[in-house]
Design an enzyme around this catalytic site. Structure first.
Site, short mmCIF file in Angstrom:
data_model
loop_
_atom_site.label_atom_id
_atom_site.label_comp_id
_atom_site.label_asym_id
_atom_site.label_seq_id
_atom_site.Cartn_x
_atom_site.Cartn_y
_atom_site.Cartn_z
N ARG A 106 0.85 -1.18 0.00
CA ARG A 106 0.00 0.00 0.00
C ARG A 106 0.89 1.24 0.00
O ARG A 106 1.69 1.44 0.92
CB ARG A 106 -0.91 0.01 1.24
CG ARG A 106 -1.71 1.28 1.35
CD ARG A 106 -2.67 1.32 2.54
NE ARG A 106 -3.34 2.61 2.55
CZ ARG A 106 -3.37 3.46 3.57
NH1 ARG A 106 -2.81 3.16 4.72
NH2 ARG A 106 -3.96 4.63 3.45
N HIS A 151 -3.03 11.03 0.40
CA HIS A 151 -2.52 10.87 1.77
C HIS A 151 -1.89 12.21 2.21
O HIS A 151 -0.70 12.32 2.43
CB HIS A 151 -1.51 9.72 1.82
CG HIS A 151 -1.24 9.18 3.20
ND1 HIS A 151 -1.36 7.84 3.53
CD2 HIS A 151 -0.83 9.79 4.34
CE1 HIS A 151 -1.05 7.65 4.81
NE2 HIS A 151 -0.72 8.82 5.32
N GLU A 196 -7.54 8.59 6.19
CA GLU A 196 -7.80 9.23 7.48
C GLU A 196 -8.43 10.63 7.40
O GLU A 196 -7.78 11.63 7.76
CB GLU A 196 -6.52 9.29 8.31
CG GLU A 196 -5.95 7.92 8.62
CD GLU A 196 -4.93 7.94 9.76
OE1 GLU A 196 -4.47 9.04 10.13
OE2 GLU A 196 -4.62 6.86 10.28
N ASN A 335 -7.56 2.11 9.78
CA ASN A 335 -6.27 2.27 10.43
C ASN A 335 -6.50 2.19 11.91
O ASN A 335 -7.15 3.06 12.50
CB ASN A 335 -5.63 3.62 10.09
CG ASN A 335 -5.15 3.69 8.66
OD1 ASN A 335 -5.20 2.71 7.91
ND2 ASN A 335 -4.66 4.87 8.26
N TYR A 337 -4.66 1.93 15.60
CA TYR A 337 -3.41 2.01 16.36
C TYR A 337 -3.61 1.80 17.86
O TYR A 337 -2.81 1.19 18.52
CB TYR A 337 -2.73 3.37 16.14
CG TYR A 337 -2.04 3.49 14.80
CD1 TYR A 337 -0.71 3.13 14.65
CD2 TYR A 337 -2.72 3.96 13.68
CE1 TYR A 337 -0.07 3.22 13.43
CE2 TYR A 337 -2.08 4.06 12.44
CZ TYR A 337 -0.75 3.69 12.33
OH TYR A 337 -0.12 3.77 11.11
N GLU A 404 -3.64 0.10 8.09
CA GLU A 404 -2.47 0.48 8.88
C GLU A 404 -2.62 -0.04 10.29
O GLU A 404 -3.73 -0.10 10.83
CB GLU A 404 -2.31 2.01 8.97
CG GLU A 404 -1.72 2.66 7.76
CD GLU A 404 -1.63 4.18 7.90
OE1 GLU A 404 -1.38 4.68 9.02
OE2 GLU A 404 -1.81 4.86 6.88
C1 GBH Z 1 -1.43 7.42 10.56
O1 GBH Z 1 -1.98 8.41 11.35
C2 GBH Z 1 -1.06 8.01 9.22
O2 GBH Z 1 -1.86 7.48 8.20
C3 GBH Z 1 0.38 7.85 8.90
O3 GBH Z 1 0.71 8.73 7.87
C4 GBH Z 1 1.20 8.06 10.14
O4 GBH Z 1 2.57 8.05 9.88
C5 GBH Z 1 0.88 6.94 11.10
O5 GBH Z 1 -0.48 6.80 11.30
C6 GBH Z 1 1.54 7.10 12.46
O6 GBH Z 1 1.10 8.25 13.09
O7 GBH Z 1 2.41 15.37 14.42
O8 GBH Z 1 0.74 17.01 15.04
O9 GBH Z 1 0.55 15.77 12.97
C7 GBH Z 1 -2.38 8.00 12.65
C8 GBH Z 1 -2.73 9.21 13.44
C9 GBH Z 1 -1.46 11.11 12.78
C10 GBH Z 1 -1.66 10.44 15.07
C11 GBH Z 1 -0.34 12.05 13.16
C12 GBH Z 1 -0.54 11.33 15.43
C13 GBH Z 1 0.60 13.26 15.00
C14 GBH Z 1 0.09 14.61 15.28
N1 GBH Z 1 -1.55 10.01 13.71
N2 GBH Z 1 -0.50 12.45 14.55
S1 GBH Z 1 1.00 15.77 14.37
#
Ligand code: GBH
Length: 497
Positions: A106, A151, A196, A335, A337, A404
Site C-alpha cells: 500500500r 494521503h 484518514e 487504520n 493504532y 495500517e
Molecule cells: C497514521 O496516522 C497516518 O496514516 C500515517 O501517515 C502516520 O505516519 C501513522 O499513522 C503514524 O502516526 O504530528 O501534530 O501531525 C495516525 C494518526 C497522525 C496520530 C499524526 C498522530 C501526530 C500529530 N496520527 N498524529 S501531528
C-alpha cells in the site's frame, strides 16, 4: 441482537479484567491459521518516504510549503525533502518487500507529481513514469499495488481555492482520481480514495496543527468532512460509471479510529462515542439509511441553535448527496493504532464550539497500558478485536481491510516491543476472523522508517531502518522484519522469533 451480544461480551470482560489484560498480549481463540484469501502487506505514503520534493517537474504540496515555511513546527526541524529517497531508490523498497514476502504494497501517489499545480492541464509525464515503473516492478514480482489516491499532500495550487473548505474539491479531486484510474487502472485493482479523514479535517481545518492550519474548530472540520465525503462519493461513482466494468477493481476509503471502552461498561456511551468518531464518516457510506448518524445531526443542530446560529454546524448531506455517498465503497479500510477509556464529561470539554465539546467525553488511556515513543500510542490489541466486531454488527459485516497498524520507537534494530505489538494485534485480527468478521487484508505501518509529520524523524515506525546519514539510504531489516516475514510465511502468529 448483535449489539446486545457485544454488550454482554464487553460486560463479561469488564473494564477491570481489561485493565489487567492490558499488557499488550491477547489470548488466541479458535483457528490458528489465517484463511487462504487473507493477504498481508505493508503501507507507506508518498510525502513520508519519497523525497525528491521538486524532482522532475513535481509541484509544491501543502506539506512542502508548510515544512519549508515553518521549520520550528517540526520537532527536529526536518522535512520530507529527501526522506527515505524512495523516489530515487524505489528498488531498495522493492527488495525489502520481496524479502518480507508480502502479497501487496500500500503506497500513495503524490498528486503534485501527476498534476504539478493540481489541475489536469498541468500533466507531468515524468511523475507518471515513476508510478508506472513502481507498479510494473511490483507486479513483475507478484506484489499487488494497493493505491491511496490522497494521503495529505494537497497541491498548493488546489489549496489556493480553499482545499477541503471549498466544495470545488469535489470536481478537483474526482478529475485527479479519474486520471489515475485511466493511467494505472489496468494494473491497480485496489484504490483507497482518502487516508484518514479525521486527521485531514480535525488537524488541518478544526485546528492549526497541520496544513492548511485553518483553525476553525467545530465548523471548519465539519465543512471539510462534508466536502471530503462528497469528493469520495463522486470519485467512487465515476469509477463505477466509466471504469469498473473493464478494470474490475475495488474502490474504498480508509478511516482512522481509536476504539473506546467505557469505564462503567455503559453501552449507550460506547454507541454514542462510536457514532461520533467512526460513524461520522462510516455511517454516510456504509449504513442502510446514509447521511450522518441521526444522533449527531440532532445534537449538533441543537448546540448550534443554542449558540445563536441560524443553521447547524453539521447540516444533513441532503437527498442527492446522501444517495451518492451511501454504498460508495467496496470495502472499509481501517487504520487501527490504539484505544481510550471514555466517560461523560463533568465540565464541558474543549473550546466552544469544537468537535471535542460536541463529543463531550473525557477520554484517556489506562495507566497500565504500555506506551510507544509517540505520546498518543498505547498497545491495546483488545481494541482491534472489539472494533472489528463492532463493525461486523453495526455495518452488516462489510468487507474490511486493515490498512495500517504499527508501533513507534527510537529506531532500534532489536525492536522487541514492535514484535509484541504486531504479534498481539495480528492475533486480534485472527480472533475476529474466527468470530465471523469479514476482514481479508492487513497492512503493517510501515515498511521503512519515515517522516512522521510534525514529529519529524523522532518517532520511527519502520520494519526496516533507513541509513539517513548516507545518500544511499541503505535499508536495514529490524528484528520485527524477520518476525513479520516468518508470520507471512507460516500464515500464523509465531510466539516470538
Ligand atoms: C497514521 O496516522 C497516518 O496514516 C500515517 O501517515 C502516520 O505516519 C501513522 O499513522 C503514524 O502516526 O504530528 O501534530 O501531525 C495516525 C494518526 C497522525 C496520530 C499524526 C498522530 C501526530 C500529530 N496520527 N498524529 S501531528
Amino acid at each position: 441482537m448483535w449489539s446486545l451480544v457485544l454488550f454482554v461480551v464487553i460486560g463479561l470482560l469488564g473494564s477491570e479484567s481489561l485493565v489487567e489484560a492490558g499488557n499488550c498480549t491477547i489470548v488466541a481463540k479458535g483457528n490458528l491459521i489465517f484463511p487462504k484469501d487473507f493477504n498481508f502487506g505493508v503501507a507507506t505514503s508518498a510525502y513520508q518516504i519519497e523525497g525528491g520534493w521538486n524532482a522532475d517537474g513535481k509541484g509544491v504540496s501543502i506539506w512542502d510549503e508548510y515544512t519549508h515555511n515553518n521549520p520550528d513546527r517540526i520537532k527536529d526541524r526536518t522535512n520530507g525533502d529527501s526522506a527515505a529517497e524512495s523516489y530515487r531508490l524505489f528498488d531498495l523498497d522493492l527488495k525489502a518487500l520481496k524479502d518480507l514476502g508480502v502479497k501487496h504494497y500500500r503506497f500513495s501517489i503524490a498528486w503534485t507529481r501527476i498534476f504539478p499545480d493540481g489541475f489536469v492541464h498541468s500533466k507531468n509525464q515524468k511523475g507518471i513514469d515513476y508510478y508506472n515503473s513502481v507498479i510494473n516492478k511490483l507486479l513483475a514480482n507478484g506484489i499487488e499495488p494497493m493505491v491511496t489516491v490522497y494521503h495529505w499532500d494537497l497541491p498548493v495550487g488546489i489549496q489556493k481555492f480553499g482545499g477541503f473548505s471549498n466544495s470545488l474539491i469535489i470536481e478537483q479531486f474526482s478529475d485527479y482520481a479519474e486520471e489515475l484510474y485511466k493511467l494505472f487502472g489496468d494494473r491497480v485493482k485496489t484504490w483507497i480514495t482518502f487516508n484518514e479523514p479525521h486527521q485531514i479535517c480535525k488537524s488541518g481545518y478544526g485546528s492549526e496543527k497541520t496544513p492548511p492550519m485553518v483553525g476553525a474548530p467545530g465548523v471548519g472540520d465539519y465543512i471539510c468532512f462534508t466536502n471530503l465525503l462528497k469528493a469520495h462519493g463522486a470519485a467512487y461513482r465515476l469509477y463505477q460509471d466509466k471504469f469498473a466494468k473493464k478494470q474490475k477493481g475495488q474502490v474504498g476509503i480508509t478511516l482512522d479510529i481509536w476504539m473506546v471502552f467505557s469505564e462503567t461498561n455503559n453501552k449507550t456511551d460506547i454507541d454514542r462515542a462510536m457514532h461520533y468518531n467512526l460513524g461520522l464518516l462510516a455511517y454516510p457510506i456504509f449504513s442502510k439509511t446514509g447521511d450522518f448518524p441521526p444522533i449527531l445531526l440532532k445534537e449538533i443542530e441543537k448546540s448550534s441553535f443554542d449558540e445563536g446560529r441560524k443553521r447547524s454546524r453539521l447540516p444533513s448531506l441532503g437527498e442527492y448527496w446522501t444517495k451518492v455517498i451511501r454504498g460508495s465503497s467496496d470495502f472499509m479500510g481501517l487504520n487501527y493504532y490504539t484505544s481510550r477509556f471514555i466517560k461523560p464529561a463533568t465540565e464541558p470539554e474543549g473550546e466552544n464550539p469544537s468537535t471535542e465539546r460536541d463529543y463531550n467525553y473525557q477520554s484517556q488511556p489506562d495507566k497500565n497500558w504500555p506506551r510507544a515513543k509517540s505520546d498518543w500510542l498505547y498497545c491495546i490489541p483488545e481494541g482491534l478485536e472489539y472494533l472489528l466486531k463492532y463493525v461486523r454488527d453495526e455495518y452488516d459485516n462489510v468487507e474490511v481491510k486493515i490498512t495500517e497498524n504499527g508501533w513507534s520507537d527510537d529506531g532500534e534494530l532489536n525492536d522487541d516491543k514492535r514484535i509484541k505489538y504486531y504479534q498481539s494485534h495480528i492475533q486480534a485480527v485472527l480472533n475476529a476472523i474466527n468470530d465471523g468478521c469479514n476482514v481479508n487484508s492487513y497492512s503493517a505501518w510501515s515498511l521503512v522508517d519515515n517522516f512522521e509529520w510534525n514529529q519529524g524523524y523522532t518517532e520511527k515506525f519502520g520494519l526496516y531502518s533507513v541509513n539517513m546519514k548516507s545518500p544511499k539510504r541503505e535499508r536495514i531489516p529490524k528484528k520485527s522484519a524477520i518476525y513479520y516475514k516468518k508470520l507471512i510465511a507460516t500464515r500464523s502468529v509465531p510466539n516470538g522469533l
